[in-house]
Design a protein around this motif. Structure first.
Motif, mmCIF file in Angstrom:
data_model
loop_
_atom_site.group_PDB
_atom_site.id
_atom_site.type_symbol
_atom_site.label_atom_id
_atom_site.label_comp_id
_atom_site.label_asym_id
_atom_site.label_seq_id
_atom_site.Cartn_x
_atom_site.Cartn_y
_atom_site.Cartn_z
ATOM 1 N N ASP A 268 -14.529 -23.377 29.960
ATOM 2 C CA ASP A 268 -14.889 -22.603 28.847
ATOM 3 C C ASP A 268 -16.230 -21.755 29.091
ATOM 4 O OD1 ASP A 268 -15.621 -21.668 26.074
ATOM 5 O OD2 ASP A 268 -16.351 -23.509 25.321
ATOM 6 N N ALA A 269 -15.935 -20.509 29.038
ATOM 7 C CA ALA A 269 -16.992 -19.534 29.103
ATOM 8 C C ALA A 269 -17.369 -18.571 27.860
ATOM 9 C CB ALA A 269 -16.913 -18.749 30.422
ATOM 10 N N GLY A 270 -16.592 -18.987 26.658
ATOM 11 C CA GLY A 270 -16.667 -17.995 25.569
ATOM 12 C C GLY A 270 -17.988 -17.840 25.156
ATOM 13 N N HIS A 271 -19.014 -18.491 25.656
ATOM 14 C CA HIS A 271 -20.530 -18.485 25.033
ATOM 15 C C HIS A 271 -21.220 -17.194 25.735
ATOM 16 C CE1 HIS A 271 -20.222 -21.533 28.266
ATOM 17 N NE2 HIS A 271 -21.355 -21.034 28.677
ATOM 18 N N MET A 272 -20.403 -16.709 26.733
ATOM 19 C CA MET A 272 -21.125 -15.647 27.466
ATOM 20 C C MET A 272 -20.676 -14.076 27.140
ATOM 21 S SD MET A 272 -21.062 -17.062 31.279
ATOM 22 C CE MET A 272 -21.260 -18.954 31.639
ATOM 23 N N LEU A 273 -21.467 -13.094 27.380
ATOM 24 C CA LEU A 273 -20.832 -11.948 27.086
ATOM 25 C C LEU A 273 -19.698 -11.632 28.054
ATOM 26 C CD1 LEU A 273 -24.346 -10.124 26.651
ATOM 27 C CD2 LEU A 273 -22.668 -10.790 24.966
ATOM 28 N N PRO A 274 -18.810 -10.826 27.729
ATOM 29 C CA PRO A 274 -17.789 -10.400 28.683
ATOM 30 C C PRO A 274 -18.312 -9.690 30.046
ATOM 31 C CG PRO A 274 -17.072 -9.649 26.314
ATOM 32 C CD PRO A 274 -18.666 -10.192 26.177
ATOM 33 N N GLU A 275 -19.264 -8.906 29.880
ATOM 34 C CA GLU A 275 -19.864 -8.370 31.013
ATOM 35 C C GLU A 275 -20.417 -9.218 32.101
ATOM 36 O OE1 GLU A 275 -22.501 -7.154 27.939
ATOM 37 O OE2 GLU A 275 -20.561 -7.629 27.946
ATOM 38 N N ASN A 276 -20.616 -10.399 31.581
ATOM 39 C CA ASN A 276 -21.336 -11.531 32.320
ATOM 40 C C ASN A 276 -20.425 -12.562 33.004
ATOM 41 O OD1 ASN A 276 -23.780 -10.284 31.917
ATOM 42 N ND2 ASN A 276 -24.493 -11.594 30.236
ATOM 43 N N LEU A 277 -19.141 -12.321 32.748
ATOM 44 C CA LEU A 277 -18.266 -13.263 33.271
ATOM 45 C C LEU A 277 -17.751 -12.940 34.798
ATOM 46 C CD1 LEU A 277 -15.771 -13.513 30.033
ATOM 47 C CD2 LEU A 277 -17.436 -15.285 30.976
ATOM 48 N N THR A 278 -18.148 -14.252 35.502
ATOM 49 C CA THR A 278 -17.358 -14.058 36.911
ATOM 50 C C THR A 278 -16.831 -15.221 37.561
ATOM 51 O OG1 THR A 278 -19.812 -14.604 37.788
ATOM 52 C CG2 THR A 278 -19.458 -12.335 37.542
ATOM 53 N N SER A 279 -16.219 -14.984 38.497
ATOM 54 C CA SER A 279 -15.656 -16.419 39.017
ATOM 55 C C SER A 279 -15.794 -16.534 40.510
ATOM 56 C CB SER A 279 -14.398 -16.591 38.596
ATOM 57 O OG SER A 279 -13.636 -15.427 39.231
ATOM 58 N N SER A 280 -16.291 -15.287 41.213
ATOM 59 C CA SER A 280 -16.394 -15.434 42.848
ATOM 60 C C SER A 280 -17.484 -14.440 42.999
ATOM 61 C CB SER A 280 -15.223 -14.991 43.394
ATOM 62 O OG SER A 280 -14.797 -13.928 42.988
#
Length: 280
Positions: A268-280
């Motif tokens: 779950d990463a819904g608490h972050m802003l979309p532009e701050n989502l990364t996985s690698s």
């Protein structure tokens, strides 16, 4: 034949097929397993059965078998059984570290990026907003996990913290399908037993002496978390690489007193802003 202790059925529309499915609950008296069957497969056998003693803490395996000759013997056995039975729920919240500098050589140099620190801060605030009675934070000893945890700890004041090298990143088991590039068997040979040991250390039903539900946060790594999820849900462990986790995401599992395991959220990463989502 097991008896049906509950019976409930309802119809569910099939849309274009215009049919209906009837379900009923069948509770097995011997092991208290609740299953749902389709009406046309009442003698259905699951392809994989749940191992109720997966953590070797099923009360039946902890009480020495005894000959039951009368009601008094049965009462004695029941007392011993109840003394070994878990009563609380263990919640494990697995947090992946934030984004870090992958182009550096040593672990000490692989610190979080500025974005990684923002991700960790957002996750700390999210965990605080849940208002759960956290009992412990356990940190991998790798730099990126320690740094992530320290940022999270600012939002969770007074929660005890411990470090555990068993949680450091590694290669738990050769994945299926293969990852597409060569990796020596040495990595799996060395890392696998350690990560499995970490699983056995933290994943088990509550001790009978535990009266209240517990909430433990493990700040660690993607490979470790993915393997834990597969093992806890009794999925094929070699499927771990089929799961993708965002940086600083939260994976939440709970272990019930019966030994059943529930996945409340995965990555779950819904608490972050979309532009701050990364996985690698």
């Amino acid at each position: 034949m097991p008896t049906i202790s509950r019976f409930q059925k309802w119809a569910v529309g099939l849309g274009a097929m215009g049919g209906a499915i009837l379900y009923y609950y069948n509770t097995y008296s011997d092991n208290d397993v609740l299953r749902v069957y389709n009406s046309w497969t009442t003698n259905y056998t699951p392809s994989v059965k749940w191992d109720h003693n997966w953590d070797r803490r099923d009360p039946k395996s902890l009480v020495k078998p005894m000959e039951i000759r009368d009601e008094n013997d049965q009462n004695k056995y029941n007392e011993k059984f109840e003394a070994k039975r878990a009563r609380a729920v263990r919640h494990l919240l697995l947090v992946r570290h934030g984004q870090y500098h992958t182009d550096r050589k040593t672990d000490a140099e692989k610190v979080l990026t500025e974005l990684g620190r923002k991700q960790a801060e957002a996750t700390g605030k999210r965990l605080a907003e849940l208002h759960l009675p956290y009992s412990l934070i356990v940190r991998s000893t790798m730099t990126r996990a320690l740094e992530t945890s320290r940022i999270i700890e600012k939002s969770l004041i007074d929660v005890p913290v411990v470090d555990d090298p068993l949680l450091i990143e590694g290669a738990p088991i050769p994945p299926e399908p293969p990852i597409g590039h060569w990796r020596s068997e040495k990595h799996f040979f060395q890392d696998g037993p350690r990560i499995e040991a970490a699983f056995r250390k933290y994943f088990h039903r509550a001790d009978p002496s535990q009266e209240q539900d517990s909430y433990t946060i493990l700040v660690c790594h993607a490979n470790v978390i993915r393997y834990f999820v597969c093992r806890a849900l009794q999925f094929p462990p070699e499927a771990w690489l089929r799961i993708c986790l965002k940086h600083a995401s939260i994976t939440w599992l709970c272990i019930l007193p019966s030994g059943r395991v529930t996945l409340l959220c995965l990555g779950d990463a819904g608490h972050m802003l979309p532009e701050n989502l990364t996985s690698s």
